[in-house]
Design an enzyme around this catalytic site. Structure first.
Site, PDB file in Angstrom:
ATOM      1  N   ASP A 163      23.704 -72.773 -68.718  1.00  0.00           N
ATOM      2  CA  ASP A 163      23.854 -71.317 -68.677  1.00  0.00           C
ATOM      3  C   ASP A 163      24.321 -70.954 -67.273  1.00  0.00           C
ATOM      4  O   ASP A 163      24.135 -71.720 -66.329  1.00  0.00           O
ATOM      5  CB  ASP A 163      22.512 -70.614 -68.988  1.00  0.00           C
ATOM      6  N   ASP A 172      27.089 -64.344 -76.988  1.00  0.00           N
ATOM      7  CA  ASP A 172      27.714 -63.022 -77.060  1.00  0.00           C
ATOM      8  C   ASP A 172      28.823 -63.098 -78.110  1.00  0.00           C
ATOM      9  O   ASP A 172      29.703 -63.960 -78.010  1.00  0.00           O
ATOM     10  CB  ASP A 172      28.286 -62.684 -75.670  1.00  0.00           C
TER      11      ASP A 172
HETATM   12  C1  LIG Z   1      22.608 -63.478 -75.631  1.00  0.00           C
HETATM   13  S1  LIG Z   1      22.117 -64.658 -74.481  1.00  0.00           S
HETATM   14  C2  LIG Z   1      21.316 -65.891 -75.482  1.00  0.00           C
HETATM   15  C3  LIG Z   1      20.385 -66.750 -74.669  1.00  0.00           C
HETATM   16  C4  LIG Z   1      19.582 -67.776 -75.494  1.00  0.00           C
HETATM   17  N1  LIG Z   1      20.444 -68.732 -76.132  1.00  0.00           N
HETATM   18  C5  LIG Z   1      18.715 -67.088 -76.513  1.00  0.00           C
HETATM   19  O1  LIG Z   1      19.051 -67.159 -77.704  1.00  0.00           O
HETATM   20  O2  LIG Z   1      17.698 -66.491 -76.133  1.00  0.00           O
HETATM   21  C6  LIG Z   1      23.658 -65.474 -74.081  1.00  0.00           C
HETATM   22  C7  LIG Z   1      23.543 -66.394 -72.888  1.00  0.00           C
HETATM   23  O3  LIG Z   1      24.789 -67.045 -72.704  1.00  0.00           O
HETATM   24  C8  LIG Z   1      25.072 -67.116 -71.308  1.00  0.00           C
HETATM   25  N2  LIG Z   1      26.529 -67.198 -71.159  1.00  0.00           N
HETATM   26  C9  LIG Z   1      27.450 -66.355 -71.677  1.00  0.00           C
HETATM   27  N3  LIG Z   1      28.688 -66.758 -71.369  1.00  0.00           N
HETATM   28  C10 LIG Z   1      28.546 -67.909 -70.654  1.00  0.00           C
HETATM   29  C11 LIG Z   1      29.463 -68.815 -70.052  1.00  0.00           C
HETATM   30  N4  LIG Z   1      30.772 -68.638 -70.152  1.00  0.00           N
HETATM   31  N5  LIG Z   1      28.977 -69.886 -69.398  1.00  0.00           N
HETATM   32  C12 LIG Z   1      27.627 -70.067 -69.293  1.00  0.00           C
HETATM   33  N6  LIG Z   1      26.722 -69.253 -69.852  1.00  0.00           N
HETATM   34  C13 LIG Z   1      27.166 -68.187 -70.514  1.00  0.00           C
HETATM   35  C14 LIG Z   1      24.463 -65.853 -70.730  1.00  0.00           C
HETATM   36  O4  LIG Z   1      24.188 -66.001 -69.356  1.00  0.00           O
HETATM   37  C15 LIG Z   1      23.211 -65.680 -71.580  1.00  0.00           C
HETATM   38  O5  LIG Z   1      22.074 -66.278 -70.988  1.00  0.00           O
END
Ligand SMILES: C[S@@+](CC[C@H](N)C(=O)[O-])C[C@H]1O[C@@H](n2cnc3c(N)ncnc32)[C@H](O)[C@@H]1O
Length: 220
Positions: free
Chosen positions: A76, A125
Site C-alpha cells: 500500500d 478504489d
Molecule cells: C479503499 S482502501 C481498501 C483498503 C483495504 N484493502 C481494505 O479493504 O480495508 C484502498 C487502499 O488502496 C491503496 N491504494 C490505492 N491506490 C494505490 C496505488 N496505486 N498503490 C498503492 N496503494 C494504493 C490506498 O492507499 C488504500 O489504502
C-alpha cells in the site's frame, strides 16, 4: 500531519519487515529483494501471496495466521494505515509477513518474473471515471502477468458492482481469461466459506451498511 501519524511513521522505521524504497533508488539500482524474497527475507521456499492496496493489512495478517506455510506481502502507499498490520505482525512475531510501502504501478520493480504465486485485490478504489486506473484494467493485468507464476490465481473482492461488472464483462470474458468463480453477492452464497472468514476494514464497514460484497477468482 497529525502527531499520531508522525509516531506511526517513526515506529514503521523500526520494523524490519517493512520495505519503503524511494523511487530514485529503484531507478538507480535493483531492489535488493527482487527475485530473492524467499531466500533473503523469508528464509524458506514457500509460496508468495500479495495483497494489493492492503490498507491496515487485516487480510494479509489474517491469511498469514491461517497459512503459516505461505509468505504474505501487503502493499500500500499509505504508511500510517499499514502501521496497524505491521504492529500486529511484530507483536505476534509472525515470520511469514512483510509489508511494502509503494505504488502498485511499480510492482515489477519489486518482484521478478514467476516470483509471485497469488494476488488478492481487496476493496480497491473503483475509479469510476478513469477505467485505465482500475486495478483490474488490462494495463494492470499485464503488469501482474510479469511477476506471477503460470496458472497463478487473482482474487478481487469489492463492494463496487460497477468494478465487478467491468472486470468480468469488459475485461476477463472478452480477453478469454480463466474465470474460476464469480458472485455479485458473496455473503448470500453458501460456498467460498474461506473467502468470507477474514474481513478487511472496508469490508466490515460495507457489510455493516448492508452493501453486497462481490467476488471474482480468476487466472490470467
Ligand atoms: C479503499 S482502501 C481498501 C483498503 C483495504 N484493502 C481494505 O479493504 O480495508 C484502498 C487502499 O488502496 C491503496 N491504494 C490505492 N491506490 C494505490 C496505488 N496505486 N498503490 C498503492 N496503494 C494504493 C490506498 O492507499 C488504500 O489504502
Amino acid at each position: 500531519m497529525s502527531k499520531n501519524k508522525l509516531e506511526r511513521f517513526a515506529e514503521n522505521d523500526t520494523f524490519s519487515n517493512l520495505f519503503q524504497p524511494q523511487y530514485r533508488e529503484l531507478l538507480q539500482e535493483n531492489f535488493a529483494m527482487k527475485g530473492c524474497w524467499r531466500e533473503a527475507f523469508f528464509h524458506n521456499n514457500n509460496p508468495i501471496v500479495l495483497e494489493l492496496g492492503c490498507g491496515k493489512g487485516e487480510y494479509t495478517i489474517g491469511l498469514g495466521k491461517k497459512y503459516p506455510q505461505k509468505n504474505f506481502i501487503g502493499l500500500d502507499i499509505k504508511g500510517a494505515r499499514m502501521w496497524r498490520g505491521l504492529k500486529t505482525a511484530n507483536e505476534d512475531k509472525m515470520t511469514n509477513i512483510a509489508f511494502l510501502r509503494s505504488r502498485i504501478q511499480l510492482i515489477d520493480y519489486f518482484f521478478a518474473p514467476n516470483e509471485v504465486d497469488e494476488i488478492w485485490i481487496t476493496f480497491p478504489d473503483p475509479q469510476l471515471k478513469k477505467p485505465n486506473k482500475r486495478l483490474t484494467s488490462p494495463r494492470f493485468l499485464a503488469l501482474y502477468d510479469k511477476i506471477l507464476k503460470p496458472n497463478a490465481i487473482i482474487h478481487l473482492k469489492t463492494d463496487s458492482y460497477e468494478l465487478y461488472d467491468y472486470t468480468l464483462n469488459e475485461v476477463l470474458l472478452p480477453m478469454s481469461k480463466r474465470v474460476i468463480f464469480n458472485t455479485d453477492n458473496l455473503y448470500a452464497d453458501q460456498t467460498n466459506i474461506e473467502v468470507k472468514e477474514i474481513k478487511t476494514f472496508y469490508e466490515s464497514m460495507y457489510l455493516a451498511a448492508g452493501k453486497p460484497i462481490t467476488y471474482i477468482k480468476f487466472g490470467l
